[in-house]
Design a protein around this motif. Structure first.
Motif, PDB file in Angstrom:
ATOM      1  N   ASP A 133      21.102  12.429 -16.962  1.00  0.00           N
ATOM      2  CA  ASP A 133      22.148  12.610 -17.973  1.00  0.00           C
ATOM      3  C   ASP A 133      22.366  11.390 -18.845  1.00  0.00           C
ATOM      4  OD1 ASP A 133      22.522  15.134 -17.020  1.00  0.00           O
ATOM      5  OD2 ASP A 133      24.265  14.616 -15.797  1.00  0.00           O
ATOM      6  N   ASN A 134      22.198  10.195 -18.278  1.00  0.00           N
ATOM      7  CA  ASN A 134      22.514   9.000 -19.061  1.00  0.00           C
ATOM      8  C   ASN A 134      21.299   8.365 -19.722  1.00  0.00           C
ATOM      9  OD1 ASN A 134      21.228   7.553 -17.036  1.00  0.00           O
ATOM     10  ND2 ASN A 134      23.126   6.876 -16.074  1.00  0.00           N
ATOM     11  N   GLY A 135      20.116   8.888 -19.475  1.00  0.00           N
ATOM     12  CA  GLY A 135      18.918   8.377 -20.120  1.00  0.00           C
ATOM     13  C   GLY A 135      18.460   7.022 -19.623  1.00  0.00           C
ATOM     14  N   LYS A 136      19.181   6.422 -18.711  1.00  0.00           N
ATOM     15  CA  LYS A 136      18.801   5.100 -18.186  1.00  0.00           C
ATOM     16  C   LYS A 136      17.613   5.233 -17.258  1.00  0.00           C
ATOM     17  CE  LYS A 136      22.463   2.333 -19.269  1.00  0.00           C
ATOM     18  NZ  LYS A 136      22.685   0.957 -19.394  1.00  0.00           N
ATOM     19  N   ARG A 137      16.744   4.275 -17.323  1.00  0.00           N
ATOM     20  CA  ARG A 137      15.583   4.271 -16.444  1.00  0.00           C
ATOM     21  C   ARG A 137      15.647   3.114 -15.445  1.00  0.00           C
ATOM     22  NH1 ARG A 137      15.622   8.808 -17.766  1.00  0.00           N
ATOM     23  NH2 ARG A 137      14.119   9.822 -19.088  1.00  0.00           N
ATOM     24  N   GLU A 138      16.450   2.108 -15.770  1.00  0.00           N
ATOM     25  CA  GLU A 138      16.628   0.978 -14.863  1.00  0.00           C
ATOM     26  C   GLU A 138      18.116   0.688 -14.769  1.00  0.00           C
ATOM     27  OE1 GLU A 138      15.587  -3.719 -14.863  1.00  0.00           O
ATOM     28  OE2 GLU A 138      13.965  -2.369 -15.418  1.00  0.00           O
ATOM     29  N   VAL A 139      18.628   0.590 -13.550  1.00  0.00           N
ATOM     30  CA  VAL A 139      20.051   0.334 -13.352  1.00  0.00           C
ATOM     31  C   VAL A 139      20.242  -0.791 -12.340  1.00  0.00           C
ATOM     32  CG1 VAL A 139      20.802   2.683 -13.902  1.00  0.00           C
ATOM     33  CG2 VAL A 139      20.252   2.093 -11.541  1.00  0.00           C
ATOM     34  N   ARG A 140      21.383  -1.437 -12.422  1.00  0.00           N
ATOM     35  CA  ARG A 140      21.750  -2.452 -11.433  1.00  0.00           C
ATOM     36  C   ARG A 140      22.342  -1.753 -10.224  1.00  0.00           C
ATOM     37  NH1 ARG A 140      20.929  -7.607 -12.323  1.00  0.00           N
ATOM     38  NH2 ARG A 140      20.964  -8.342 -14.443  1.00  0.00           N
ATOM     39  N   LEU A 141      22.023  -2.263  -9.053  1.00  0.00           N
ATOM     40  CA  LEU A 141      22.565  -1.721  -7.810  1.00  0.00           C
ATOM     41  C   LEU A 141      23.567  -2.715  -7.258  1.00  0.00           C
ATOM     42  CD1 LEU A 141      22.585   0.399  -5.591  1.00  0.00           C
ATOM     43  CD2 LEU A 141      20.613  -0.725  -4.587  1.00  0.00           C
ATOM     44  N   SER A 142      24.767  -2.230  -6.948  1.00  0.00           N
ATOM     45  CA  SER A 142      25.804  -3.088  -6.369  1.00  0.00           C
ATOM     46  C   SER A 142      26.469  -2.349  -5.218  1.00  0.00           C
ATOM     47  CB  SER A 142      26.817  -3.507  -7.440  1.00  0.00           C
ATOM     48  OG  SER A 142      27.334  -2.398  -8.114  1.00  0.00           O
TER      49      SER A 142
ATOM     50  N   SER B 173      30.130  -2.192  -2.579  1.00  0.00           N
ATOM     51  CA  SER B 173      31.525  -2.546  -2.419  1.00  0.00           C
ATOM     52  C   SER B 173      32.056  -2.075  -1.073  1.00  0.00           C
ATOM     53  CB  SER B 173      32.353  -1.902  -3.553  1.00  0.00           C
ATOM     54  OG  SER B 173      33.726  -2.122  -3.342  1.00  0.00           O
ATOM     55  N   LEU B 174      32.930  -2.878  -0.481  1.00  0.00           N
ATOM     56  CA  LEU B 174      33.619  -2.478   0.744  1.00  0.00           C
ATOM     57  C   LEU B 174      34.857  -1.647   0.438  1.00  0.00           C
ATOM     58  CD1 LEU B 174      33.519  -5.868   2.703  1.00  0.00           C
ATOM     59  CD2 LEU B 174      32.062  -3.865   3.056  1.00  0.00           C
ATOM     60  N   ASN B 175      35.382  -1.783  -0.804  1.00  0.00           N
ATOM     61  CA  ASN B 175      36.641  -1.112  -1.122  1.00  0.00           C
ATOM     62  C   ASN B 175      36.580  -0.212  -2.362  1.00  0.00           C
ATOM     63  OD1 ASN B 175      36.602  -2.924  -3.255  1.00  0.00           O
ATOM     64  ND2 ASN B 175      38.306  -4.157  -2.508  1.00  0.00           N
ATOM     65  N   GLY B 176      35.428  -0.093  -2.993  1.00  0.00           N
ATOM     66  CA  GLY B 176      35.299   0.726  -4.186  1.00  0.00           C
ATOM     67  C   GLY B 176      35.819   0.076  -5.452  1.00  0.00           C
ATOM     68  N   ILE B 177      36.255  -1.181  -5.355  1.00  0.00           N
ATOM     69  CA  ILE B 177      36.809  -1.899  -6.505  1.00  0.00           C
ATOM     70  C   ILE B 177      36.022  -3.173  -6.794  1.00  0.00           C
ATOM     71  CG2 ILE B 177      38.852  -3.115  -7.399  1.00  0.00           C
ATOM     72  CD1 ILE B 177      40.514  -1.140  -5.665  1.00  0.00           C
ATOM     73  N   ASP B 178      35.825  -4.003  -5.769  1.00  0.00           N
ATOM     74  CA  ASP B 178      35.119  -5.275  -5.914  1.00  0.00           C
ATOM     75  C   ASP B 178      33.663  -5.083  -5.497  1.00  0.00           C
ATOM     76  OD1 ASP B 178      37.567  -6.765  -6.526  1.00  0.00           O
ATOM     77  OD2 ASP B 178      38.086  -6.364  -4.443  1.00  0.00           O
ATOM     78  N   PHE B 179      32.733  -5.324  -6.433  1.00  0.00           N
ATOM     79  CA  PHE B 179      31.318  -5.069  -6.178  1.00  0.00           C
ATOM     80  C   PHE B 179      30.506  -6.353  -6.138  1.00  0.00           C
ATOM     81  CE2 PHE B 179      32.775  -0.954  -7.450  1.00  0.00           C
ATOM     82  CZ  PHE B 179      31.965  -0.063  -6.769  1.00  0.00           C
ATOM     83  N   SER B 180      29.498  -6.369  -5.245  1.00  0.00           N
ATOM     84  CA  SER B 180      28.513  -7.457  -5.163  1.00  0.00           C
ATOM     85  C   SER B 180      27.178  -6.877  -5.621  1.00  0.00           C
ATOM     86  CB  SER B 180      28.357  -7.957  -3.722  1.00  0.00           C
ATOM     87  OG  SER B 180      29.583  -8.466  -3.263  1.00  0.00           O
ATOM     88  N   GLU B 181      26.480  -7.586  -6.498  1.00  0.00           N
ATOM     89  CA  GLU B 181      25.211  -7.070  -7.027  1.00  0.00           C
ATOM     90  C   GLU B 181      24.041  -7.459  -6.153  1.00  0.00           C
ATOM     91  OE1 GLU B 181      24.367  -7.781 -11.097  1.00  0.00           O
ATOM     92  OE2 GLU B 181      26.112  -6.641 -11.770  1.00  0.00           O
ATOM     93  N   ALA B 182      23.055  -6.557  -6.128  1.00  0.00           N
ATOM     94  CA  ALA B 182      21.819  -6.797  -5.379  1.00  0.00           C
ATOM     95  C   ALA B 182      20.929  -7.733  -6.171  1.00  0.00           C
ATOM     96  CB  ALA B 182      21.100  -5.488  -5.124  1.00  0.00           C
TER      97      ALA B 182
END
Length: 148
Positions: free
Chosen positions: A128-137, A139-148
């Motif tokens: 749906d979004n046409g993206k082919r490469e995305v960042r993966l992150s 979260s323990l709480n669904g708010i604060d994310f750590s990136e891979a």
């Protein structure tokens, strides 16, 4: 308006109280930016208003500080555009929580806890979004994310 965070007696930290600025967004809702701590800690939350304080402990409101998630590896690093690829992340700091999620770009999906050093996530559709490469992150709480 101030939020006060008091260490629970179970953590062996007696009478440690940290203050944080609070913002009232409505008559029934307050936002606090948590203070920084150097180690995992459970704290009770108080609200200080005009010199008096209200203990929220009786309502069961507490906040848990955790070590940051550190991700070392993910496999596989590629998947189908239609989604459904199981991705294993390894690292440190994962906790077995209902709120544990992976985020592929802007799409969050539930994560499956394997151990303190590994979790699994199933990639969502990217058609749906046409993206082919995305960042993966993660979260323990669904708010604060750590990136891979």
């Amino acid at each position: 308006l101030t939020c006060l965070f008091r260490a629970s007696d179970d953590d062996g930290v007696k009478n440690e109280i940290l203050e944080a600025r609070a913002t009232a967004s409505s008559p029934t809702e307050v936002y606090c930016i948590t203070p920084s701590v150097d180690y995992p800690l459970d704290m009770w939350v108080f609200l200080k208003y005009d010199g008096s304080s209200m203990l929220l402990e009786k309502a069961g409101l507490s906040f848990s500080f955790h070590r940051p998630i550190v991700m070392n590896q993910m496999f596989p690093t590629r998947g189908f555009v239609r989604g459904g690829t199981e991705v294993t992340l390894s690292g440190t700091g994962f906790l077995d929580l209902d709120s544990l999620v992976c985020r592929f770009g802007v799409v969050a999906v539930p994560a499956r806890y394997l151990s303190a050093n590994a979790i699994k996530c199933t990639s969502p559709s990217a058609e749906d979004n046409g993206k082919r490469e995305v960042r993966l992150s993660v979260s323990l709480n669904g708010i604060d994310f750590s990136e891979a």
